[in-house]
Design a protein around this motif. Sequence first.
Motif, PDB file in Angstrom:
ATOM      1  N   ILE A 297       3.351   0.787   4.530  1.00  0.00           N
ATOM      2  CA  ILE A 297       3.034   1.851   3.575  1.00  0.00           C
ATOM      3  C   ILE A 297       4.153   2.011   2.558  1.00  0.00           C
ATOM      4  O   ILE A 297       3.921   2.094   1.341  1.00  0.00           O
TER       5      ILE A 297
ATOM      6  N   ARG B 295       4.220   0.765  -1.406  1.00  0.00           N
ATOM      7  CA  ARG B 295       4.100   1.988  -2.194  1.00  0.00           C
ATOM      8  C   ARG B 295       2.682   2.561  -2.122  1.00  0.00           C
ATOM      9  O   ARG B 295       2.080   2.967  -3.132  1.00  0.00           O
TER      10      ARG B 295
ATOM     11  N   PRO C 187      -0.134   5.378  -1.016  1.00  0.00           N
ATOM     12  CA  PRO C 187      -0.039   6.846  -1.019  1.00  0.00           C
ATOM     13  C   PRO C 187      -0.350   7.518   0.306  1.00  0.00           C
ATOM     14  O   PRO C 187       0.031   8.680   0.489  1.00  0.00           O
ATOM     15  N   GLY C 188      -1.034   6.832   1.234  1.00  0.00           N
ATOM     16  CA  GLY C 188      -1.362   7.547   2.455  1.00  0.00           C
ATOM     17  C   GLY C 188      -1.964   6.693   3.542  1.00  0.00           C
ATOM     18  O   GLY C 188      -2.396   5.559   3.325  1.00  0.00           O
TER      19      GLY C 188
ATOM     20  N   ARG D  66      11.443   7.591  -3.123  1.00  0.00           N
ATOM     21  CA  ARG D  66      10.257   7.714  -2.279  1.00  0.00           C
ATOM     22  C   ARG D  66      10.460   8.857  -1.310  1.00  0.00           C
ATOM     23  O   ARG D  66      11.583   9.184  -0.943  1.00  0.00           O
TER      24      ARG D  66
ATOM     25  N   TYR E 159       1.335  15.787  -4.917  1.00  0.00           N
ATOM     26  CA  TYR E 159       1.451  14.347  -5.197  1.00  0.00           C
ATOM     27  C   TYR E 159       1.524  14.089  -6.701  1.00  0.00           C
ATOM     28  O   TYR E 159       2.382  13.327  -7.178  1.00  0.00           O
TER      29      TYR E 159
ATOM     30  N   SER F 125       7.415   8.700  -5.766  1.00  0.00           N
ATOM     31  CA  SER F 125       6.241   8.333  -4.980  1.00  0.00           C
ATOM     32  C   SER F 125       6.262   9.060  -3.640  1.00  0.00           C
ATOM     33  O   SER F 125       7.276   9.055  -2.947  1.00  0.00           O
TER      34      SER F 125
ATOM     35  N   SER G  42       4.169   9.368   0.047  1.00  0.00           N
ATOM     36  CA  SER G  42       3.142   8.871   0.962  1.00  0.00           C
ATOM     37  C   SER G  42       2.872   9.953   1.995  1.00  0.00           C
ATOM     38  O   SER G  42       3.806  10.488   2.600  1.00  0.00           O
TER      39      SER G  42
END
Length: 327
Positions: free
Chosen positions: A35, A39, A41-42, A130, A153, A162, A164
Amino acid sequence: MNKPTVLIGTHPIEIGHYLLPTKEVLRLIESLKKIVMNRLPGMIVYGRPRIGKTFAIKFAIENFPTYIEAPLPILIANTNSYKVPSEEKFFVDMLNDFKFPFINKRKPSDLRNQIVNLLMEKAEKSRLRRIILIMDEAHRLTEYHYNWLMDIYNQLDREKISMSVISVGQEELLGRRTFFLEQKKSQIIGRFMTHEHRFFGLTSVEEIKRVLRCYDEPDISCYPENSGWSYTRYFFPEGFQKGYRLEMDADTIHQQFMSLRREHGVSSDLEIPMEYFTYAIENALKIYGAHGEQLDWITAQHWLEAIKLSGYIESEIYMALAHKGAN
């Protein structure tokens, strides 16, 4: 080497505060690594109750930056249950979980900005820019909650940071994703639910051996720190000196779990939740070891009693009844 003196009731086995690098924990860390490196997101992480998801997350939080060889902020928030979802309550709960010291605002937009600023501050300290947000008990998240997370987000994204979101919960998470698909909520699926990780309990003798080895090895479980005394050695010093190890009892423990299941008519596939498995190990060490009956080692009958005391079989019976009722 003399046995260290540890006050009764203070050993990690007795207070239940220790983390083990089990196979499932390492699998989870590998999924998190994908993840982060891609990069994404989820992701949703799901499994049956009491299977060890929360402890795995705690281990990941402590060790993940080492695995990727870079500082990476990871924050965890619990999803609390309310009759009516509230943006204010959701943000206040998150700030409390983040140990934010000054929650003196009540307007949702102000609370959200406090969260965004906190996440920005932490992410900017990482060269990756991140941040990982873990939502525990995520099967409680509704469309409202995911929309509020999307606002966070998007604000971070505008600052070129970014985020996650890892949603950790029970198997109902899959049903929630199916519901969002049926409702064409592609923005939620795309942001938070495209990737998934199934968390398993112990299903074989080999997996049981691997967990038991963690208790035997001083480089994995050692207390006091750097003493060279693994958990097994501390509670059974004479047996350990004679060459006994918990790993050697894996077949016996597996047989006792299976015997108990047959006795109570449990016919589902074997998947021992980590919580009940560790309870059984702790029971055996506490009751029959150095702070209990001070035996040299654990017999098959002792293992059976330790497993019974863990609450495992009651859990399996209730799970079977719940699945029967759902069908």
